[in-house]
Design an enzyme around this catalytic site. Structure first.
Site, short mmCIF file in Angstrom:
data_model
loop_
_atom_site.label_atom_id
_atom_site.label_comp_id
_atom_site.label_asym_id
_atom_site.label_seq_id
_atom_site.Cartn_x
_atom_site.Cartn_y
_atom_site.Cartn_z
N VAL A 145 -6.60 27.22 19.42
CA VAL A 145 -7.69 26.35 19.86
C VAL A 145 -7.92 25.23 18.84
O VAL A 145 -8.04 25.49 17.64
CB VAL A 145 -8.99 27.17 20.03
CG1 VAL A 145 -10.14 26.26 20.46
CG2 VAL A 145 -8.79 28.28 21.03
N CYS A 146 -7.98 23.99 19.35
CA CYS A 146 -8.24 22.80 18.53
C CYS A 146 -7.22 22.74 17.38
O CYS A 146 -6.02 22.77 17.64
CB CYS A 146 -9.70 22.85 18.05
SG CYS A 146 -10.24 21.34 17.24
N GLN A 147 -7.67 22.67 16.14
CA GLN A 147 -6.74 22.63 15.01
C GLN A 147 -5.88 23.91 14.99
O GLN A 147 -4.71 23.88 14.61
CB GLN A 147 -7.55 22.54 13.70
CG GLN A 147 -6.74 22.39 12.45
CD GLN A 147 -7.60 22.60 11.21
OE1 GLN A 147 -8.58 23.35 11.23
NE2 GLN A 147 -7.26 21.93 10.13
#
Lengths: 353, 443
Positions: A145-147
């Site tokens: 998720v995300c980074q």
């Protein structure tokens, strides 16, 4: 509308304000503690501040291949399990997924020299090996998720044999876009100086950058609107949970941020095939397992252009895209995604087990 | 603490009841007025109206004190439950101050004087919001003119630390810091970026003179320290310049945003949709301001200016950190760089440990595989051995049987019996080969 009516309306509103405030005070006094991330889980592996959790099953029929979730380091994973009725993790468990999660913890000065290699080829690899051994399987599902999605794509490219299916959510891959202010600001930051000056980048500094993406809505308007919902205990609790998450920003290890900002945000090396960690060049073409890429259509932190690009660079032919008409955070807490996101992920995984 | 909330809640209940009574009275009065003679331009306030409003004003004052107390108590009650950054946002005092400001700007009917108008700090609600933003938002507060001096004070604080230390050439530095500080103290009287620019000019000429002492110091003054300080002053100059550029940009944007907001207010009024409610007004203010600022934030000019401002601040910080470290270096206090070095060594040891552990695991895995292979080979060997024994036994049995048959058959003619022996042996080997094949198949 004449002055009298205007005055009356203002007085009415003032009265409403006082009323909400009164109820709000009662509600605030009765709230014991603002708790996030309450879905039952067990600590199964750790290395200092970094921990691996396994969530307790909520469905009798459990998927034979477990899924490891890697969240970003810049915020806390609790966004995925904000509260029982807004929890992507709980929804995945309800679908029968066997969920593990990496908690990167709170970095401090001792993590000054920690690198992406330590995190990806180090702790993440250790976690994946642990799960593989425990389940006696060669490869697991990886959900970034995300980074954490960027980290997961890098990991999958370096260790494709250990990843059965890759799912990325609101993950930045192509940093050439300037659709987000963060992306354009980062391009003009002297990151070396920042890290030499601070060593470890304060979470508050990161938070301030996020607030500047909507400087008035996030600093004034939000708190004006808060008074309107203070009278409703449930809404007030929801608000406090979200606020707790927003301000729960861990400090960032300098070397991780240096590589993240310079190699990715400024030089966009990942999609150019020039990104290197631990002496290994990362080639996204090595991602040969099935890929599901999920992005938010109104994401101002990680714009769609940065996420969508992943499928252009991976080597697999089994690749799929899924989007929702929400923002970055809305992906995990919005009513639009609560009912469908986890079932879609579950279905996609089960078709490939 | 619960008692406190109970007490405040009771107080609010009373206040609310009074508020309702007031509003009802006002409503009935205003209905009376509006249903009066058409075309009447002057309203007559009811006899007790001013008293009622005075009461209201007293309540607001009381409310103000209550807001401050409430703020403190909420900090205490929720201090352990919520992050401190978040608690800073729970500024009820500011919210109710806004309401006061809002009320103070109401135009009362009939040309009546607004009882809330006196003693306010803000000329209108939007100036209140602007002030709020400047004070409460870390980004905007950085570039507020008042905080420019604060920034400098922080810097002087660090330089002052050095002044208090045992730097060689103490008198020269003491004089230098005093001049430096007094020059920048003038900033507090400098409200505009133009004034700031003039000050920077003075600073430049002062720095040139100072450098004569610092870069070619008199006997007894450490040359290296002089150069370090000269560099710190140069960097502080760069920092101030970039600060001024950034402030100017923010100042211009804020002015542009203010104009746009005012224009929207007029537009709404002309359309007979003035933002009457506090929340409407605030929404409009946020929306219009944000639109202008985000336009500017999205430009390359802003990104570059911000980047340069941040870089100049970091350069100065690094230089001052270095100077302070030089001073602290003479004491047994551990420096950040010592901690960093130790952290680096610990991390490297952890990496080595992990590498060894992985190698050990790989070796263990290889050893396990080797052991399994050996075990499999041994097992196969044992099976082969068993098969061989079986075959040998069969061969022996066959041979014995053959011998016995031959012996019986060859009793009358012994010579024939010798010539048949090889044939008998070759026949006995056949079952053995068949038996070995079946083992391989199983394998």
């Amino acid at each position: 509308m004449n002055n009298t009516q205007q005055f009356q309306e203002s007085m009415e509103e003032f009265k409403g304000f006082a009323e909400n405030l009164k109820k709000g005070i009662e509600n605030l006094a009765s709230i014991d503690e603002v708790l996030l991330g309450q879905t039952a889980k067990d600590l199964v592996f750790e290395d200092g501040k970094r921990k691996l959790y396994r969530y307790q099953a909520r469905n009798k029929k459990v998927c034979p291949v477990p899924t490891l979730i890697a969240y970003a380091m810049v915020n806390r994973y609790t966004m995925l399990d904000l509260q029982p009725n807004r929890s992507m993790i709980r929804n995945l468990l309800d679908q029968g997924q066997d969920v593990y999660l990496i908690d990167w913890g709170y970095a401090d000065r001792m993590d000054r020299h920690l690198t992406m290699d330590d995190l990806i080829n180090g702790f993440m690899d250790d976690c994946i090996d642990y799960i593989r051994q425990q389940h006696q399987i060669d490869a697991i599902n990886l959900l970034g998720v995300c980074q954490g999605g960027t980290f997961s794509a890098i990991y999958a490219a370096l260790h494709p044999e250990k990843v059965k299916n890759l799912i990325t959510m609101v993950a930045p891959i192509d940093f050439s876009t300037n659709d987000s202010l963060l992306f354009s600001w980062a391009k003009h930051m002297d990151v070396d100086l920042m890290i030499d000056a601070y060593g470890i980048i304060p979470g508050d500094m990161m938070n301030q950058s996020y607030q500047m993406l909507a400087p008035f809505s996030l600093t004034v308007q939000k708190y004006v609107n808060m008074v309107d919902i203070m009278g409703d205990a449930d809404k007030l609790s929801d608000f406090l949970r979200m606020e707790s998450w927003i301000f729960d920003s861990p400090d960032q290890p300098g070397e991780v941020l240096r590589q993240n900002a310079k190699d990715l945000f400024q030089e966009n090396r990942l999609v150019k095939g020039e990104f290197e960690i631990g002496g290994q060049l990362v080639d996204l073409k090595n991602i040969s397992m099935p890929v599901l890429n999920i992005y938010a259509e109104f994401d101002t932190l990680v714009p769609p252009a940065a996420s969508k690009a992943l499928l252009d660079y991976v080597g697999t032919k089994d690749k799929q895209e899924l989007s929702y008409p929400v923002g970055h955070v809305g992906m995990f807490v919005s009513g639009k995604t609560q009912a469908t996101l986890a079932p879609r992920i579950d279905e996609w995984i089960k078709q490939r087990i | 603490m619960q008692d406190y909330f109970k007490q405040q809640t009771e107080w609010l209940n009373t206040w609310q009841e009074q508020q309702q009574n007031l509003t009802k009275q006002f409503a009935s009065w205003s209905e009376e007025q509006t249903s009066g003679v058409p075309g009447a331009t002057q309203y007559q306030a009811p006899g007790n109206f001013e008293d009622l409003l005075k009461m209201q004003q007293d309540l607001v004052k009381q409310f103000s004190g209550f807001g401050t107390d409430l703020q403190q108590n909420i900090q205490q009650v929720l201090g352990g439950k919520l992050p401190s950054e978040m608690l800073q946002q729970f500024n009820f005092n500011i919210l109710q101050e806004f309401h006061k400001s809002w009320l103070s700007n109401l135009q009362f009917p009939g040309g009546m004087q607004n009882p809330f108008a006196g003693g306010q700090n803000w000329s209108d609600p939007s100036s209140f919001l602007n002030d709020f933003m400047k004070q409460q938002n870390p980004f905007f507060s950085t570039f507020g003119s008042g905080n420019m001096t604060d920034e400098l004070q922080k810097m002087f604080g660090m330089l002052g630390m050095m002044q208090g230390s045992k730097l060689p050439g103490g008198d020269l530095y003491s004089q230098l810091f005093t001049n430096f500080q007094s020059m920048f103290n003038q900033l507090s009287n400098t409200g505009t970026s133009q004034g700031f620019e003039k000050l920077l000019e003075t600073f430049t000429s002062w720095k040139e003179q100072t450098d004569q002492y610092l870069l070619a110091p008199q006997v007894g003054i450490d040359r290296e320290t002089g150069q370090d300080i000269s560099k710190a002053i140069s960097l502080s100059f760069d920092f101030m310049k970039s600060f001024a550029t950034m402030s100017k940009l923010i100042e211009e944007t804020a002015r542009k945003a203010g104009n746009r907001f005012q224009a929207k207010l007029v537009e709404r009024s002309l359309n007979n949709e003035p933002p009457i409610k506090f929340s409407d007004f605030c929404n409009l203010w946020s929306k219009e301001n944000e639109a202008v600022f985000l336009d500017v934030f999205g430009t390359e000019e802003f990104s570059k200016t911000q980047g340069e401002f941040a870089a100049s601040g970091m350069r100065l910080k690094i230089q001052i950190n270095g100077l302070i470290e030089k001073v602290v270096d003479q004491t047994p206090i551990a420096l950040k760089r010592d901690v960093d070095l130790a952290a680096g060594e610990i991390l490297q040891l952890k990496r080595d440990l992990r590498k060894s552990r992985k190698q050990q695991q790989e070796l263990a895995s290889e050893a396990k595989t080797a052991r399994e292979t050996v075990a499999a080979v041994e097992q196969r060997f044992q099976k082969l051995e068993a098969a061989l024994v079986k075959v040998q036994a069969q061969a022996e049995t066959a041979e014995k049987a053959a011998k016995s048959t031959l012996a019986e058959k060859s009793k009358p003619a012994p010579k024939k019996a010798v010539s048949t022996t090889p044939k008998t042996t070759s026949k006995a080997k056949k079952p053995a080969a068949t038996s070995a094949e079946s083992v391989r198949t199983k394998k």
